[in-house]
Design a protein around this motif. Structure first.
Motif, PDB file in Angstrom:
ATOM      1  N   ARG A 107       0.829  -1.191   0.000  1.00 26.23           N
ATOM      2  CA  ARG A 107       0.000   0.000   0.000  1.00 26.23           C
ATOM      3  C   ARG A 107       0.872   1.252   0.000  1.00 26.23           C
ATOM      4  NH1 ARG A 107      -4.283  -1.661   4.796  1.00 26.23           N
ATOM      5  NH2 ARG A 107      -5.179  -3.479   3.743  1.00 26.23           N
TER       6      ARG A 107
ATOM      7  N   ILE B 261       0.949   7.109   3.112  1.00 20.58           N
ATOM      8  CA  ILE B 261       0.288   8.428   3.180  1.00 20.58           C
ATOM      9  C   ILE B 261       1.016   9.258   4.235  1.00 20.58           C
ATOM     10  CG2 ILE B 261      -1.864   9.642   3.658  1.00 20.58           C
ATOM     11  CD1 ILE B 261      -3.362   7.147   2.762  1.00 20.58           C
ATOM     12  N   ASP B 262       1.570  10.373   3.798  1.00 19.49           N
ATOM     13  CA  ASP B 262       2.413  11.199   4.672  1.00 19.49           C
ATOM     14  C   ASP B 262       1.564  12.174   5.468  1.00 19.49           C
ATOM     15  OD1 ASP B 262       4.542  12.413   5.881  1.00 19.49           O
ATOM     16  OD2 ASP B 262       5.141  13.587   4.115  1.00 19.49           O
ATOM     17  N   ILE B 263       0.829  11.640   6.440  1.00 24.49           N
ATOM     18  CA  ILE B 263      -0.038  12.500   7.255  1.00 24.49           C
ATOM     19  C   ILE B 263       0.806  13.454   8.096  1.00 24.49           C
ATOM     20  CG2 ILE B 263      -1.698  12.492   9.156  1.00 24.49           C
ATOM     21  CD1 ILE B 263      -2.771   9.871   8.045  1.00 24.49           C
TER      22      ILE B 263
ATOM     23  N   SER C 141      -8.091  11.016   3.784  1.00 24.91           N
ATOM     24  CA  SER C 141      -6.708  11.036   3.323  1.00 24.91           C
ATOM     25  C   SER C 141      -6.525  10.114   2.132  1.00 24.91           C
ATOM     26  CB  SER C 141      -5.752  10.605   4.435  1.00 24.91           C
ATOM     27  OG  SER C 141      -5.983   9.256   4.793  1.00 24.91           O
ATOM     28  N   ASN C 142      -5.610  10.492   1.258  1.00 25.47           N
ATOM     29  CA  ASN C 142      -5.044   9.649   0.230  1.00 25.47           C
ATOM     30  C   ASN C 142      -3.620  10.135   0.018  1.00 25.47           C
ATOM     31  OD1 ASN C 142      -4.944  11.657  -1.948  1.00 25.47           O
ATOM     32  ND2 ASN C 142      -7.188  11.473  -2.013  1.00 25.47           N
ATOM     33  N   PRO C 143      -2.825   9.477  -0.805  1.00 26.90           N
ATOM     34  CA  PRO C 143      -1.416   9.869  -0.896  1.00 26.90           C
ATOM     35  C   PRO C 143      -1.184  11.324  -1.279  1.00 26.90           C
ATOM     36  CG  PRO C 143      -1.725   7.703  -1.867  1.00 26.90           C
ATOM     37  CD  PRO C 143      -3.083   8.229  -1.562  1.00 26.90           C
ATOM     38  N   ASP C 144      -2.132  11.962  -2.001  1.00 24.55           N
ATOM     39  CA  ASP C 144      -1.892  13.327  -2.499  1.00 24.55           C
ATOM     40  C   ASP C 144      -2.819  14.376  -1.905  1.00 24.55           C
ATOM     41  OD1 ASP C 144       0.173  12.478  -4.301  1.00 24.55           O
ATOM     42  OD2 ASP C 144      -1.405  11.724  -5.633  1.00 24.55           O
TER      43      ASP C 144
ATOM     44  N   ILE D  88      -5.048  15.418   1.882  1.00 22.52           N
ATOM     45  CA  ILE D  88      -5.467  15.102   3.258  1.00 22.52           C
ATOM     46  C   ILE D  88      -6.285  16.273   3.779  1.00 22.52           C
ATOM     47  CG2 ILE D  88      -4.702  14.520   5.592  1.00 22.52           C
ATOM     48  CD1 ILE D  88      -2.116  13.487   4.402  1.00 22.52           C
TER      49      ILE D  88
ATOM     50  N   ARG E 237      -0.499  17.586  -2.021  1.00 23.55           N
ATOM     51  CA  ARG E 237       0.926  17.343  -2.263  1.00 23.55           C
ATOM     52  C   ARG E 237       1.287  17.764  -3.688  1.00 23.55           C
ATOM     53  NH1 ARG E 237       5.029  13.414  -0.844  1.00 23.55           N
ATOM     54  NH2 ARG E 237       3.649  12.348   0.618  1.00 23.55           N
TER      55      ARG E 237
ATOM     56  N   TRP F 251       3.873  19.914   0.756  1.00 20.22           N
ATOM     57  CA  TRP F 251       2.438  20.053   0.995  1.00 20.22           C
ATOM     58  C   TRP F 251       2.058  21.532   0.999  1.00 20.22           C
ATOM     59  CZ3 TRP F 251      -0.932  16.006   1.218  1.00 20.22           C
ATOM     60  CH2 TRP F 251      -0.371  14.728   1.362  1.00 20.22           C
TER      61      TRP F 251
END
Length: 536
Positions: free
Chosen positions: A417, A420-422, A482-485, A487, A516, A521
């Motif tokens: 997976r 995700i850079d929260i 959230s998703n990878p790009d 949040i 992102r 970000w």
């Protein structure tokens, strides 16, 4: 000839050419690989692993000229080393005995292995001679015996009886009368009696010692043969065992049952016939051969996606997958299940790498890291041998076919997976408000997307909106989606502004969308409402 003696002869012949091979494990293994026959491969695998993993040849070579005590100590040290590295004690003892026998360290052990024993009477005679010599020395004191005290040939029978009978001596005779002239002769007879008793006791001890030693050796040999027969019952022909005592339990000679019974307990690992063997079962085996090796299954299940594929469940979470009557996959979590190269469930990741090298087919699956190695099965199918690693230990071992009849006996690895850079998005929003507090408005303005900058107006109008702001700080943030790009956060903000000569504190509840772009970000959207305020 026992297998251990055969291996000793093979190793001895190799070392006779160049004993210094013991210092080079790769060259020694290369030499042995060429001369060890197929019927000794399983035993040789233990020796090969000991040489490869522990380089035990150096131990034996460096002590080949030592005395017997030192050689015994080295054998014990090597035995302990092999056990600590995960080898079974019987396998470790086999390896040690093979090296010691090949170097002729223990001639007595070699005789026992060849079923040759020294005559008992020789050892008894040695003990008897020593006992007689010791007794004579202890009894020979500087006493001058008068000539008249020598026992004449016609001495009465009751005085010469102790030297003519092997029965225990009678109770000590009554003290002789002082006037009897035969008193010195009676003392000399007592000395002879003591010597004779000592000889008899020594003989009895020697006989008892040899009987016990013979029984122990015989029991040890029988136990070793029983284990060897259990381990190689289908890879070696049945050879009559002349060393088995006549009073051996009758069940060992009973004919094999026609219907195998379910196994209730783990047995010693079976010899591996191929690189795709797990617990002694190989890809390509027939179902009948599986039954002959490990008995009947506990249960049978039909694969959901293929009715011709049957899964045979065995104890200790071992599954044998059979398709069209032939084994197509094996999965095992049993600690006794090992591969041809000695890796078993519970072995370390380093053991896998040492035996098979680094895998070019590594993939994560849930909390496991899967190491897979390609091999060809006995029936010519392209297969993969898998080691599932968890916490640097082998969690399970499997082998499966991967050609046009690929089985689904175990879950296939899924893609990893995306991360995700929260944390990065949260910190970017906090940095935005820290820049406002520090008066670094250009940096704060550049933390917004172009669209959000246009929404906020020009840079000048953006700066004027914070003319009375003293501090702006984020108190709390929580993820909404959230998703990878992208949040979305909910947040609580505290702002302290100048209010005349005093300070006004305001708290806001809001939502912000962070997007992102590359590795950074940016604020794409934000809105808030005032919760409360007060004057400090």
């Amino acid at each position: 000839m026992p297998d251990k003696v055969k291996m000793q002869d093979i190793l001895r012949n190799v070392l006779l050419k160049d004993k210094n091979l013991l210092n080079s494990r790769d060259e020694l293994i290369a030499q042995l690989d060429q001369v060890v026959p197929d019927d000794l491969r399983r035993d040789y695998n233990s020796i090969r692993k000991a040489i490869q993993d522990n380089n035990i040849g150096e131990y034996f070579l460096s002590n080949d000229d030592a005395d017997k005590d030192q050689k015994d100590n080295i054998q014990t040290e090597v035995f302990n080393l092999l056990c600590e590295s995960g080898m079974q004690s019987k396998r470790a003892q086999f390896v040690v005995d093979t090296f010691a026998g090949a170097l002729n360290w223990n001639d007595n052990q070699l005789k026992e292995d060849m079923n040759v024993s020294s005559p008992i009477h020789t050892e008894e005679q040695d003990v008897s001679d020593e006992q007689i010599e010791s007794s004579q020395q202890s009894e020979s004191t500087p006493v001058v015996i008068p000539a008249q005290s020598i026992i004449p040939p016609n001495l009465p029978n009751h005085q010469s009886q102790p030297s003519q009978s092997s029965q225990p001596p009678p109770p000590p005779p009554q003290p002789p009368q002082p006037v009897q002239p035969s008193q010195p002769a009676q003392s000399n007879s007592d000395n002879k009696t003591k010597i004779l008793m000592g000889i008899i006791i020594a003989l009895l001890c020697a006989i008892l010692f040899n009987v016990m030693k013979s029984n122990n050796n015989e029991t040890s040999n029988n136990n070793a043969q029983m284990l060897q027969q259990a381990e190689s019952q289908n890879n070696q022909s049945n050879v009559p065992n002349n060393n088995v005592p006549q009073n051996q339990p009758a069940q060992q000679t009973q004919p094999q049952q026609t219907q195998p019974q379910p196994q209730q307990a783990a047995k010693p690992s079976l010899p591996a016939e191929s690189e795709l063997s797990v617990g002694g079962i190989s890809i390509g085996y027939s179902l009948d051969k599986v039954y002959s090796l490990i008995g009947r299954e506990l249960s049978i299940e039909t694969a959901k996606n293929d009715s011709s594929e049957l899964r045979y469940q065995y104890p200790d979470n071992m599954v044998v997958v059979v398709k069209n009557g032939v084994v197509s996959a094996i999965v095992s979590r049993a600690p006794s299940s090992d591969t041809m190269r000695g890796v078993r469930v519970g072995s370390s990741l380093q053991d896998v790498l040492n035996a098979y090298g680094d895998s070019r087919m590594k993939s994560p699956y849930e909390d496991l890291m899967l190491y897979e190695y390609p091999f060809t099965s006995l029936n010519g199918r392209e297969c993969l041998l898998r080691f599932a690693i968890k916490n640097n230990r082998v969690e399970y071992i499997s082998a499966r076919a991967v050609d046009n009849e690929t089985t689904r006996s175990e879950p296939a690895p899924v893609p990893v997976r995306p991360v995700i850079d929260i944390g990065g998005a949260r910190q970017a929003f906090i940095d935005y408000h820290n820049a406002i507090t520090d008066g670094n408005y250009r940096a704060a303005y550049n933390m917004m997307t172009d669209n959000w900058q246009n929404h906020m107006g020009s840079y000048g109008s953006f700066v004027s909106g914070f003319s009375d702001t003293i501090t702006s700080s984020v108190e709390d943030m929580s993820v909404v989606s959230s998703n990878p790009d992208k949040i979305v956060f909910d947040y609580i903000l505290r702002a302290r502004d100048r209010f005349g000569n005093r300070i006004q504190v305001q708290r806001f509840s809001g939502s912000v969308t962070m997007v992102r772009s590359g590795s950074r970000w940016y604020i794409a959207n934000a809105h808030s409402r005032k919760i409360n305020d007060w004057i400090e």
